[in-house]
Design a protein around this motif. Structure first.
Motif, PDB file in Angstrom:
ATOM      1  N   PHE A 309       0.881  -1.115  -0.099  1.00 34.26           N
ATOM      2  CA  PHE A 309      -0.061   0.059   0.260  1.00 34.26           C
ATOM      3  C   PHE A 309       0.800   1.481   0.029  1.00 34.26           C
ATOM      4  O   PHE A 309       0.318   2.365   0.135  1.00 34.26           O
ATOM      5  N   VAL A 310       2.133   1.186  -0.430  1.00 35.56           N
ATOM      6  CA  VAL A 310       3.100   2.761  -1.106  1.00 35.56           C
ATOM      7  C   VAL A 310       3.330   2.734  -1.912  1.00 35.56           C
ATOM      8  O   VAL A 310       3.460   1.848  -2.720  1.00 35.56           O
ATOM      9  N   ASP A 311       2.875   4.045  -2.483  1.00 36.61           N
ATOM     10  CA  ASP A 311       3.026   4.547  -3.828  1.00 36.61           C
ATOM     11  C   ASP A 311       4.417   4.806  -4.180  1.00 36.61           C
ATOM     12  O   ASP A 311       5.116   4.908  -3.317  1.00 36.61           O
ATOM     13  N   ASP A 312       4.293   5.713  -5.732  1.00 38.48           N
ATOM     14  CA  ASP A 312       5.997   5.837  -6.092  1.00 38.48           C
ATOM     15  C   ASP A 312       6.398   6.888  -5.147  1.00 38.48           C
ATOM     16  O   ASP A 312       7.453   7.062  -5.616  1.00 38.48           O
ATOM     17  N   LEU A 313       5.200   7.556  -4.647  1.00 37.35           N
ATOM     18  CA  LEU A 313       6.267   8.814  -3.414  1.00 37.35           C
ATOM     19  C   LEU A 313       6.679   8.614  -2.482  1.00 37.35           C
ATOM     20  O   LEU A 313       6.797   9.639  -1.544  1.00 37.35           O
ATOM     21  N   GLY A 314       6.417   7.125  -1.689  1.00 39.90           N
ATOM     22  CA  GLY A 314       6.294   6.429  -0.811  1.00 39.90           C
ATOM     23  C   GLY A 314       5.487   6.967   0.464  1.00 39.90           C
ATOM     24  O   GLY A 314       6.084   7.160   1.362  1.00 39.90           O
ATOM     25  N   ARG A 315       4.767   7.845  -0.487  1.00 45.03           N
ATOM     26  CA  ARG A 315       3.163   7.524   0.781  1.00 45.03           C
ATOM     27  C   ARG A 315       2.466   6.358   0.945  1.00 45.03           C
ATOM     28  O   ARG A 315       2.143   4.990   0.137  1.00 45.03           O
ATOM     29  N   ASN A 316       2.198   5.951   2.509  1.00 48.81           N
ATOM     30  CA  ASN A 316       1.995   4.640   3.260  1.00 48.81           C
ATOM     31  C   ASN A 316       0.096   5.271   2.849  1.00 48.81           C
ATOM     32  O   ASN A 316      -0.157   5.972   3.629  1.00 48.81           O
ATOM     33  N   TRP A 317      -0.791   4.694   2.238  1.00 52.13           N
ATOM     34  CA  TRP A 317      -1.925   4.534   2.028  1.00 52.13           C
ATOM     35  C   TRP A 317      -2.362   4.159   3.319  1.00 52.13           C
ATOM     36  O   TRP A 317      -4.006   4.782   3.649  1.00 52.13           O
ATOM     37  N   VAL A 318      -2.344   2.970   4.071  1.00 53.31           N
ATOM     38  CA  VAL A 318      -3.660   2.523   4.894  1.00 53.31           C
ATOM     39  C   VAL A 318      -3.083   3.745   6.257  1.00 53.31           C
ATOM     40  O   VAL A 318      -4.160   4.261   7.037  1.00 53.31           O
ATOM     41  N   GLU A 319      -1.872   4.660   6.497  1.00 54.05           N
ATOM     42  CA  GLU A 319      -1.789   6.578   7.755  1.00 54.05           C
ATOM     43  C   GLU A 319      -2.530   7.576   6.886  1.00 54.05           C
ATOM     44  O   GLU A 319      -3.364   7.821   7.075  1.00 54.05           O
ATOM     45  N   GLU A 320      -2.220   7.058   5.563  1.00 57.22           N
ATOM     46  CA  GLU A 320      -2.736   8.248   4.237  1.00 57.22           C
ATOM     47  C   GLU A 320      -4.162   8.499   4.182  1.00 57.22           C
ATOM     48  O   GLU A 320      -4.765   9.498   4.270  1.00 57.22           O
ATOM     49  N   TRP A 321      -4.878   7.330   4.459  1.00 52.62           N
ATOM     50  CA  TRP A 321      -6.062   7.278   4.218  1.00 52.62           C
ATOM     51  C   TRP A 321      -6.569   8.132   4.582  1.00 52.62           C
ATOM     52  O   TRP A 321      -8.488   8.964   4.098  1.00 52.62           O
ATOM     53  N   PRO A 322      -6.889   8.543   6.298  1.00 59.63           N
ATOM     54  CA  PRO A 322      -8.525   9.497   6.829  1.00 59.63           C
ATOM     55  C   PRO A 322      -7.743  10.423   6.452  1.00 59.63           C
ATOM     56  O   PRO A 322      -8.960  11.154   6.905  1.00 59.63           O
ATOM     57  N   ARG A 323      -6.563  11.032   6.626  1.00 56.10           N
ATOM     58  CA  ARG A 323      -6.714  11.976   5.425  1.00 56.10           C
ATOM     59  C   ARG A 323      -7.615  12.795   4.685  1.00 56.10           C
ATOM     60  O   ARG A 323      -7.885  13.750   4.211  1.00 56.10           O
ATOM     61  N   TYR A 324      -6.707  11.150   3.642  1.00 57.75           N
ATOM     62  CA  TYR A 324      -7.498  12.018   2.177  1.00 57.75           C
ATOM     63  C   TYR A 324      -9.447  11.735   2.358  1.00 57.75           C
ATOM     64  O   TYR A 324      -9.908  12.554   1.971  1.00 57.75           O
TER      65      TYR A 324
END
Length: 362
Positions: A309-324
């Motif tokens: 769940f880490v994208d090409d920019l190094g963002r972990n979307w498990v962590e980023e999802w609530p903010r998104y």
């Protein structure tokens, strides 16, 4: 919104050859599902059965509340209007230009005026990025454009179910990526139930909400994307990782002696690769069928492979999802149509890496 399809105990044979047996699965309404399997396992036969072109030996195909194999001819004809089909090669009429190809179902199955036909055709051509190409013949356009023209034709009757047979066939990886983006955007736009048959592993790993695998005349597994991408089932693991080690051989399946030889040599099937973030729509909206990254794994006590769940920019979307979710939510509520948990995407003004709208020239 799309229609749910429930398949129960479906079996199909040609003479003495059993293609598959006792297949049961549910294609959730409005979601994107992918069906995988080695060549010759009957994936295209399954699509033809779903639309009623082939009658199974036994079993049920519930399209809404209609059991398709047992419908009278008139009701079967009406039920088929719920379906749109994109064939492997586009199946365009070579003597007709793109406009007439796309208009054909409207002229054949409706009594709409030519002005109404034109409005609908141009709307669908715009939806797949083909405005300006309507006067060209199929022989004058690229393979990717043929696929999109076939997709536009499949959409003109506003189907609630879209069957897509090997959309990557004959396309290079870049054009396949563009077509995948078009499919994801269309699902968000029209809300239809999608079933895609493909051999493309990148498509299977990034596009669908659900994945199924046919092998040895049966459905090995069907379920949420994360379930299969984290599975230790040998054939699922082998196919999704494109490895030689496992039950699948050059000619369908390996025999017992081959599998025993592999075991004696101590061949390591390899570590599971990270589960990638799911492909997001071009405009970043949340599709109703999408789920929060890592939600299935967390709910079932499964530890995903490292780096998932880490994208090409190094963002972990498990962590980023609530903010998104918070950034996309209108005042006083969740994003319109969002499935509980939603899916990975991008923050407004920050396009997801490698995700772009369909190009007009492929």
């Amino acid at each position: 919104m799309g229609v749910e399809i429930r398949v129960e105990g479906l079996t199909k044979s040609f003479g003495r050859q059993t293609i598959w047996q006792d297949v049961s699965l549910t294609l959730p309404a409005g979601e994107i599902s992918v069906l995988l399997g080695p060549s010759g396992t009957g994936k295209s036969v399954f699509l033809k059965s779903l639309v009623g072109l082939l009658k199974p030996d036994r079993g049920h195909i519930w399209v809404g509340d209609r059991d398709l194999p047992y419908l009278p001819e008139a009701q079967l004809y009406e039920t088929r209007k719920l379906f749109g089909v994109l064939f492997q090669d586009g199946a365009l009429f070579g003597s007709m230009n793109i406009y007439d190809n796309v208009a054909f179902p409207l002229r054949e199955h409706t009594k709409k005026s030519e002005s109404e036909v034109k409005r609908i055709v141009m709307e669908k051509l715009e939806l797949v990025g083909l405005l300006g190409a309507e006067k060209k013949l199929p022989g004058e356009i690229s393979g990717g454009m043929k696929k999109r023209a076939g997709l536009a034709r499949a959409l003109v009757l506003n189907p609630e179910i879209l069957l897509v047979d090997e959309p990557d066939s004959g396309l290079d990886p870049v054009r396949t990526s563009y077509l995948n983006q078009t499919i994801v955007d269309l699902n968000a736009e029209i809300g239809a139930t999608f079933l895609i048959v493909t051999h493309d592993i990148n498509t299977a790993r990034t596009v669908p909400d659900n994945i199924g695998l046919l092998f040895r005349r049966e459905l090995v597994m069907f379920g949420p994307r994360e379930m299969l991408l984290s599975s230790e089932e040998p054939v699922v693991r082998q196919f999704l990782n494109a490895r030689k080690i496992g039950p699948i051989g050059m000619s369908e399946e390996k025999d017992v002696s081959e599998l025993e030889a592999e075991a004696k040599q101590g061949h390591d099937p390899g570590k599971l690769p990270p589960i990638p973030p799911q492909l997001m729509t071009s405009d970043g909206r949340i599709r109703p069928g999408q789920h929060a990254p890592g939600a299935w794994c967390a709910a079932h006590g499964v530890t995903p492979p490292p780096g998932s769940f880490v994208d090409d920019l190094g963002r972990n979307w498990v962590e980023e999802w609530p903010r998104y979710v918070a950034s996309m939510a209108p005042a006083g509520g969740p994003p319109p149509g969002a499935h509980p948990g939603g899916a990975p995407g991008h923050f407004p003004g920050n396009p997801p890496p490698g995700q772009q709208g369909a190009g007009a020239g492929y």
